[in-house]
Scaffold this motif. Sequence first.
Motif, short mmCIF file in Angstrom:
data_model
loop_
_atom_site.label_atom_id
_atom_site.label_comp_id
_atom_site.label_asym_id
_atom_site.label_seq_id
_atom_site.Cartn_x
_atom_site.Cartn_y
_atom_site.Cartn_z
N GLU A 123 0.81 -1.21 0.00
CA GLU A 123 0.00 0.00 0.00
C GLU A 123 0.85 1.27 0.00
O GLU A 123 0.38 2.32 -0.42
CB GLU A 123 -0.93 -0.01 1.22
CG GLU A 123 -2.03 -1.05 1.10
CD GLU A 123 -2.92 -1.11 2.32
OE1 GLU A 123 -4.13 -1.30 2.13
OE2 GLU A 123 -2.42 -0.99 3.46
N PRO A 318 -6.78 -6.52 -7.56
CA PRO A 318 -6.53 -5.95 -6.23
C PRO A 318 -5.31 -6.61 -5.60
O PRO A 318 -4.88 -7.68 -6.02
CB PRO A 318 -7.80 -6.28 -5.44
CG PRO A 318 -8.43 -7.41 -6.17
CD PRO A 318 -7.97 -7.35 -7.60
N ASP A 320 -4.82 -8.18 -2.85
CA ASP A 320 -4.95 -9.52 -2.25
C ASP A 320 -5.06 -10.62 -3.30
O ASP A 320 -5.14 -11.80 -2.97
CB ASP A 320 -6.11 -9.56 -1.25
CG ASP A 320 -7.44 -9.21 -1.87
OD1 ASP A 320 -7.49 -9.03 -3.10
OD2 ASP A 320 -8.43 -9.11 -1.11
N LYS A 341 -3.62 -2.96 -7.96
CA LYS A 341 -4.15 -1.68 -7.50
C LYS A 341 -4.60 -1.85 -6.06
O LYS A 341 -5.66 -2.44 -5.80
CB LYS A 341 -5.34 -1.30 -8.40
CG LYS A 341 -5.45 0.19 -8.65
CD LYS A 341 -6.39 0.44 -9.82
CE LYS A 341 -6.95 1.83 -9.87
NZ LYS A 341 -6.24 2.96 -9.35
N ALA A 344 -8.14 -1.09 -4.93
CA ALA A 344 -9.24 -1.90 -5.46
C ALA A 344 -9.84 -2.83 -4.40
O ALA A 344 -10.93 -3.34 -4.58
CB ALA A 344 -8.74 -2.73 -6.65
N ASN A 345 -9.12 -3.03 -3.28
CA ASN A 345 -9.68 -3.88 -2.20
C ASN A 345 -10.81 -3.18 -1.48
O ASN A 345 -11.74 -3.81 -1.01
CB ASN A 345 -8.61 -4.21 -1.16
CG ASN A 345 -7.41 -4.88 -1.77
OD1 ASN A 345 -6.75 -4.29 -2.62
ND2 ASN A 345 -7.13 -6.09 -1.37
#
Length: 346
Positions: A123, A318, A320, A341, A344-345
């Motif tokens: 992040e 995303p 994850d 991205k 996006a989570n």
Amino acid sequence: MKAVVFHEFGGLDCLQLEDVPDPKPGPGEVLIDIAAAALNHLDVDVREGISRFPVEPPFILGVEVVGRIAELGEGVEGWAVGDRVMPYLMNTCGNCKYCRRGDESLCLEAGFISFSTSGGYAEQLVCPIGHLMRVPEELSDEAAAALQIAFGTAWHMLFTRGRLKPGETVMINAVGSGIGSAAVQLAQLAGGTVIGNASSDEKLAKASELGMDHGINHQTQDVVEEVMRLTDGAGVDLVFEHVGGELFQKGLDSLGKDGRLVICGGHSGEVVPFDIIPFFRMQRQIIGSFVYTRSEVETCLELARKGKIMPLVYKVFPLDEARDAMACMERREHFGKIVLKPGANA
Ligand SMILES: [Zn+2]
């Protein structure tokens, strides 16, 4: 923050989404909220421990990042929280004979910045301000993340190392890849005749939309025969090579007299037999190329801002789903880049 970490070298299973301590910017550094990070084949080599770069787990992958400045370290001037940036990914000394003459890509101490800080599958990231480049608002996060390696490398190969001139004919190997599709756009923009090859007619059709003049399916057609047919037996002036193995050899055989082959990779065969006789009789050249300079990337950012070139994004995942994203890249079905991205989570 969340980050995708691996604790030992290996396959996709070694990637884990974890909470890690928030990075803190030191003097002369900024903290970046990562908006998008592009995947590269280099990431696979690093994860498997075969990159030939000094990397030790635990490690966060990802060398190609775009985001906004979230925090300024001590003494940082000229940058503000909220600025949209990408780090120039090479670590260079700024002091060797090559750095001093502006050839950062030849730096004697060259390495990847994220190998000494941390990577983009996360992040946040800390970055020294000397590496920051401004990202125009006209570009989406995904497109900006997909630009640096593909276009920087292609520019350095075609123009700086390969010395492509207007009116010349260039063959671009594997036009479906990130740097292949970038090279098609840049060579076309420079007024070259562009012959490209790929493993499928679908990829060739997409490359034609980017400005490729002639396509060769290297699975069903004889590359050298087709090149000679298209050039009336003359061969091409420049081959843009990044594949290795058979395509390297076919590239050499496709060169005309005084032709150049410029190369930056060899995933499909790093050691190849080499016929010396036609090589010297035709006065051909093989030119190595590695990364690019910051100003080459800045030129490409400006071309993208004007809409002259378009970084291609195949799919966005995303954070994850980093395993799925890497698996997607390793299947080699993509045309353009795969991007993570973090937002996006949410
Ligand atoms: Zn240097």
